[in-house]
Design an enzyme around this catalytic site. Structure first.
Site, PDB file in Angstrom:
ATOM      1  N   CYS A  12      22.019  43.032  68.856  1.00 38.74           N
ATOM      2  CA  CYS A  12      22.693  44.215  69.386  1.00 38.74           C
ATOM      3  C   CYS A  12      22.599  44.139  70.912  1.00 38.74           C
ATOM      4  CB  CYS A  12      22.022  45.483  68.886  1.00 38.74           C
ATOM      5  SG  CYS A  12      20.342  45.631  69.492  1.00 38.74           S
ATOM      6  N   GLU A 124       8.914  51.896  68.178  1.00 35.25           N
ATOM      7  CA  GLU A 124       9.783  52.866  68.871  1.00 35.25           C
ATOM      8  C   GLU A 124       9.296  54.291  68.619  1.00 35.25           C
ATOM      9  OE1 GLU A 124      14.114  52.690  68.083  1.00 35.25           O
ATOM     10  OE2 GLU A 124      14.066  54.870  68.275  1.00 35.25           O
ATOM     11  N   CYS A 188      21.308  55.113  66.938  1.00 30.45           N
ATOM     12  CA  CYS A 188      22.145  54.197  67.710  1.00 30.45           C
ATOM     13  C   CYS A 188      23.445  53.926  66.945  1.00 30.45           C
ATOM     14  CB  CYS A 188      21.357  52.903  67.926  1.00 30.45           C
ATOM     15  SG  CYS A 188      22.372  51.536  68.431  1.00 30.45           S
ATOM     16  N   SER A 216      11.317  43.015  60.735  1.00 31.59           N
ATOM     17  CA  SER A 216      12.224  43.908  61.464  1.00 31.59           C
ATOM     18  C   SER A 216      12.650  45.056  60.562  1.00 31.59           C
ATOM     19  CB  SER A 216      13.459  43.124  61.935  1.00 31.59           C
ATOM     20  OG  SER A 216      14.503  44.009  62.212  1.00 31.59           O
TER      21      SER A 216
HETATM   22 FE1  F3S Z   1      19.644  47.733  69.506  1.00 28.17          FE
HETATM   23 FE2  F3S Z   1      19.060  49.620  71.169  1.00 28.17          FE
HETATM   24 FE3  F3S Z   1      20.525  50.121  69.070  1.00 28.17          FE
HETATM   25  S1  F3S Z   1      17.774  47.987  70.593  1.00 28.17           S
HETATM   26  S2  F3S Z   1      19.851  48.680  67.578  1.00 28.17           S
HETATM   27  S3  F3S Z   1      21.015  48.847  70.732  1.00 28.17           S
HETATM   28  S4  F3S Z   1      18.907  51.322  69.884  1.00 28.17           S
END
Ligand code: F3S
Length: 731
Positions: A12, A124, A188, A216
Site C-alpha cells: 500500500c 498500531e 484506511c 501481518s
Molecule cells: Fe497502508 Fe497506511 Fe493503509 S500503512 S494499509 S496505507 S493505513
C-alpha cells in the site's frame, strides 16, 4: 485457464513509502534501526537487513542511532524516549495512522473515553492508545463490544486496517452502550478497496492465492475474508508454499491477491511460477498458448502505463503534501498537492491524472493533474494558431529580448520588437497587464510559443482605418485634432487616420507658416477637399469653413460707409489699405487729401490705421475704392449753395490723370522685388528642405507649387493694374 489478479494487491502507499524512505536513509546513514519490523514480510525483512536496516524491540536498543518510526506509528512516549536517547528519528508513520492519532488525541483532551476497535496487540493499536488522554477500551468483535460498560459519551474509532464489514457489525453494539457516541471512520480506504476487491474476486474463482506475511494482521484478515467466500483459499509467504496439487490449472479459475506488506516482485514471482507450472504441465511453448499464459492474464489485469498517458484512478490516500491514486498499475501513483487541480478531492474520488514518470526512482508512479490542463490548453492554442485567432496573455517577467506572458497557463515569449507598433522603452511596464496577442510561431514538439502584440495592433489599426475611410466623403465637414505641423501644412487626426491641411488651405489670407493659424492638439472643424483612396491621402481645408472675404465684403463695406483700415503698401498712385486679411482697398493719390499732394507719403505712411470712406466696391474684380478726402470733406462745413457741386459723378478737378502703363510696370517691378525679398527671407537650411520634401509626398500630396516669382509678380501686376483702372474714371 484464466488467472485473475486483484488490482489493489501488494504494497500500500504507507508501506511503500516507509520501505522507500528507509532504503534511502540507509544509503545516507549506513546502519539504521526500526522499532519493530518495518514490514510483516520475511523476504522484505531479509532484504532490509541486507541493506543495513535492523529491527529492534525497544528504543534503548538503538540509543544514539538513527531510528525509523514505521508506518504503524508509535505512542508519544516513544518519541520522548528516543529523544532522551539522542536518537535521530525518521518518522514514517502512515498519514492515515497519524490522522487516527490526532483524532483520538483531540477528542480525549479533556479526559473523554475512546473506544478503539482493533486488535489490542497490534502495534498500531498500541501506539494509538498512547495518544488517548482518557480511558481507552479496545474491542475486536461483537462479544467484546457487548462487555463494554454503559457510558454517557465516547468516541468510536477503528484500527486503519480493521475489516470494514466487522466494524459495521460492531458499531451498532457500541451505540447501545454509549448515550452520546461520536464516530470517526478511520479505516484506511486502501484497505477497504483491497478487501472489497478480494471479496468480489473470491466469489468468481475456483481457488484463491493470498500472498503475504503470516504475521501481518492485514494479510490474515484478507485471507479470512477470501476463505469465507472461496474455501480453496491458500495463504502463502513465497512460491515454495504453493502445493503442487493446489489447483487444476487446466480447467479452474485462479484468483490472486496480496496483502499490504507484499512487495510487487513477490506477486510477480508467484504469477511467473504458476505460468511455468502450467507450461510444464502442458509442455506446449508459451507463444502457442498465449491465451492460456499466466503472464498474459496477469498483464491483462495490470494497467500498462507510459509517461504522458492520461489515466483515471481512485484516490486511496491523502496527506498534506501528496495524494495517492490507484491507477490499476502494480504501484500506486503519487500526485503532489500543488499538481492537483480537482478542488475538494476526497478519498474514493475518481480523478483524471497524467503519468509523469512510471518510476520516480523510489518505485512510485509520479502523476500530475496540472499537466493535463497544460496539454489541453496547449492543444487549444494550437487550434487558435491554426485559425489565426487571438489569445489573451498576462505579462509575467522580463527576459533577454522580450517579455514572457502567461497564456492559459502556457509560457509564451513576446519579443521586444513585437510588443507594440511603437518603440518600447520599458518592457517591465507590461508586467501584470493583460495583452491581446497573436501567436506567430508555435513548436508543438518543444512546446514553444512566440506571440506578437504588434500584429494585433496593426490589424486593429487597419480595420479602424478602413472603417474611417468608408465613412469619409468629399465635401463633408468633420472634426479632428491637429497632430503636427510642417512647413507645408498641418496634419489632422480625423478618427484614426491623418489628413493634411495644406498651408494654402488654412486661411483665405496669406499664411507663412501653419503655426500662425493652428497649434498641435487643437480641435478643428475641417472640410474634406479630396480623398485619394489609392495613395491613402486625405486633403482637408480649414479656410473653406469660413466664407470667402470677398463674398461678404459688399455687406461689410457698403458704398458710402466709413471703415477703419491699415495702410499696408504705398505706390506712386495711391495707398493700399487692408480692411481685413485678404481684403485690401486702394486710396488713390487723388483721394488721399482734400488738397493736391505730390506723393502719397505726404498723406499716409505704411502701418497707419486710418478711417476711410468706401467709394465703390466690385467683389468679382476684388476691388474697393477708398477715400480719405471724401471723409474729410464730409467733415468740413458745407460750402455756399452756389459753390455746391452738381449732383452726379464726382469730378476731382485737382487730380492728375494716371498713366496706367507706367503704374503697371512699376507694380510689376515692385512685386518682383517683393517676391525675391520674401524668398530670401524664407530660404531654409538644406536638411530642412530635404526633410520637408521627403515628408510631404509620404503623408499627403502637396498641392501645386506656388507660382514662380515672375509669374506671381505678373499676376500681382495684373491684379494691381486691374485695381488701377478702377481709379481711372475718377482722374
Ligand atoms: Fe497502508 Fe497506511 Fe493503509 S500503512 S494499509 S496505507 S493505513
Amino acid at each position: 485457464m484464466p488467472i485473475r489478479t486483484a488490482k489493489h494487491a501488494g504494497f500500500c502507499m504507507g508501506v511503500q513509502r516507509a520501505v522507500n524512505e528507509a532504503m534511502k536513509a540507509s544509503r545516507q546513514f549506513g546502519t539504521i534501526f526500526t522499532i519493530g519490523e518495518l514490514v510483516h514480510n520475511p523476504q522484505v525483512i531479509h532484504q532490509l537487513e541486507e541493506s543495513g536496516i535492523r529491527a529492534v524491540e525497544t528504543p534503548a536498543q538503538a540509543a544514539g542511532q538513527t531510528v525509523i518510526i514505521r508506518s504503524h506509528g508509535v505512542a508519544p512516549e516513544i518519541y520522548a524516549e528516543l529523544n532522551q536517547l539522542f536518537c535521530q528519528t525518521l518518522d514514517l508513520t502512515c498519514p492515515s495512522v497519524e490522522r487516527l492519532h490526532q483524532t483520538v488525541n483531540r477528542y480525549s483532551a479533556d479526559g473523554k473515553p475512546v473506544i478503539l476497535v482493533g486488535q489490542r496487540d497490534h502495534p498500531e493499536v498500541m501506539g494509538t492508545i498512547g495518544w488517548c488522554r482518557g480511558e481507552v477500551y479496545t474491542v475486536s468483535d461483537v462479544k467484546q463490544a457487548q462487555s463494554l460498560p454503559e457510558m454517557d459519551e465516547a468516541l468510536a474509532v477503528a484500527q486503519t486496517t480493521f475489516p470494514h464489514e466487522a466494524w459495521e457489525t460492531i458499531l451498532p453494539v457500541i451505540r447501545r452502550k454509549v448515550s452520546q457516541l461520536s464516530v470517526e471512520d478511520t479505516i484506511c480506504k486502501a484497505t477497504i478497496l483491497r478487501q472489497n476487491e478480494a471479496r468480489e474476486l473470491a466469489a468468481q474463482v475456483d481457488a484463491m492465492l493470498v500472498i503475504g506475511g503470516r504475521h501481518s494482521a492485514n494479510t490474515r484478515k484478507l485471507f479470512e475474508t477470501c476463505q469465507s467466500i472461496c474455501p480453496r483459499t491458500l495463504l502463502i509467504e513465497s512460491i515454495e508454499d504453493i502445493p503442487p496439487d493446489f489447483a487444476d490449472i487446466h480447467s479452474e479459475i485462479i484468483g490472486i491477491t496480496a496483502g499490504a506488506s507484499t512487495p510487487d516482485w513477490l506477486l510477480k514471482e508467484v504469477v511467473t511460477r504458476m505460468t511455468d507450472k502450467e507450461q510444464m504441465d502442458q509442455q506446449v511453448p508459451a507463444e502457442e498458448t498465449e491465451e492460456n499464459s499466466f503472464m498474459a492474464d496477469v498483464e491483462a489485469t495490470l494497467v500498462k502505463i507510459r509517461p504522458g498517458q492520461t489515466v483515471t484512478g481512485t484516490v486511496v490516500q491523502m496527506t498534506d503534501e501528496e495524494v495517492c491514486v490507484n491507477i490499476g498499475f502494480k504501484s500506486d501513483g503519487l500526485i503532489k498537492r500543488d499538481d492537483l487541480i480537482t478542488e475538494d478531492v476526497k478519498m474514493g474520488d475518481e480523478i483524471e491524472v497524467e503519468v509523469v514518470k512510471v518510476n520516480d526512482g523510489d518505485g512510485n508512479v509520479l502523476l500530475s493533474q496540472r499537466n493535463i490542463l497544460k496539454r489541453k490548453a496547449f492543444a487549444k492554442l494550437v487550434e487558435k494558431f491554426e485559425k489565426d485567432e487571438y489569445v489573451e496573455g498576462v505579462g509575467k517577467e522580463v527576459v533577454k529580448g522580450g517579455l514572457i506572458c502567461d497564456v492559459d497557463g502556457i509560457r509564451a515569449f513576446v519579443p521586444a520588437s513585437q510588443l507594440s507598433n511603437r518603440y518600447v522603452e520599458k518592457i517591465g511596464e507590461f508586467i501584470g497587464q493583460t495583452l491581446t496577442l497573436k501567436i506567430i510561431e508555435l513548436d508543438e514538439q518543444k512546446r514553444r510559443i512566440v506571440a506578437s502584440r504588434k500584429a494585433v495592433l496593426k490589424a486593429e489599426e487597419s480595420t479602424r482605418k478602413a472603417e474611417v475611410w468608408a465613412s469619409l466623403e468629399e465635401g463633408a465637414v468633420i472634426k479632428g485634432i491637429v497632430r503636427r505641423l510642417t512647413d507645408f501644412g498641418a496634419f489632422v487626426d480625423i478618427g484614426g487616420v491623418d489628413g493634411l491641411i495644406h498651408v494654402t488651405d488654412l486661411s483665405w489670407s496669406h499664411v507663412k507658416h501653419p503655426s500662425e493659424i493652428v497649434h498641435p492638439d487643437q480641435e478643428v472643424e475641417v472640410k474634406i477637399l479630396n480623398l485619394d483612396h489609392e495613395r491613402e491621402r486625405i486633403q482637408l481645408g480649414l479656410k473653406q469653413m469660413q466664407p470667402k472675404p470677398w463674398d461678404v465684403a459688399p455687406q461689410k463695406y457698403p458704398e458710402g460707409s466709413v471703415v477703419v483700415g491699415k495702410v499696408v503698401r504705398i505706390t506712386t498712385f495711391g495707398a493700399f489699405v487692408e480692411l481685413e486679411p485678404g481684403v485690401d482697398g486702394l486710396v488713390h493719390i487723388s483721394q488721399c487729401a482734400t488738397t493736391r499732394i505730390d506723393k502719397v507719403e505726404d498723406a499716409v505712411s505704411v502701418g497707419d490705421e486710418i478711417n476711410v470712406k468706401v467709394l465703390s466696391i466690385d467683389p468679382q474684380a476684388k476691388r474697393i475704392s477708398l477715400s480719405i478726402r471724401a471723409l474729410l470733406e464730409d467733415a468740413e462745413p458745407q460750402k455756399p449753395a452756389k459753390e455746391a457741386k452738381p449732383a452726379g459723378p464726382e469730378v476731382l478737378e485737382d487730380i492728375v490723370p494716371v498713366d496706367i502703363e507706367a503704374v503697371g510696370k512699376q507694380l510689376e517691378e515692385e512685386a518682383q522685388k517683393e517676391e525675391e525679398a520674401e524668398a530670401a527671407k524664407q530660404e531654409k537650411p538644406e536638411e530642412a528642405k530635404e526633410e520637408a520634401a521627403e515628408e510631404a509626398p509620404a503623408e499627403a500630396e502637396e498641392p501645386a507649387e506656388k507660382p514662380k516669382a515672375k509669374k506671381k509678380a505678373k499676376a500681382a501686376t495684373e491684379e494691381k493694374a486691374d485695381d488701377a483702372p478702377a481709379e481711372e474714371p475718377e482722374a
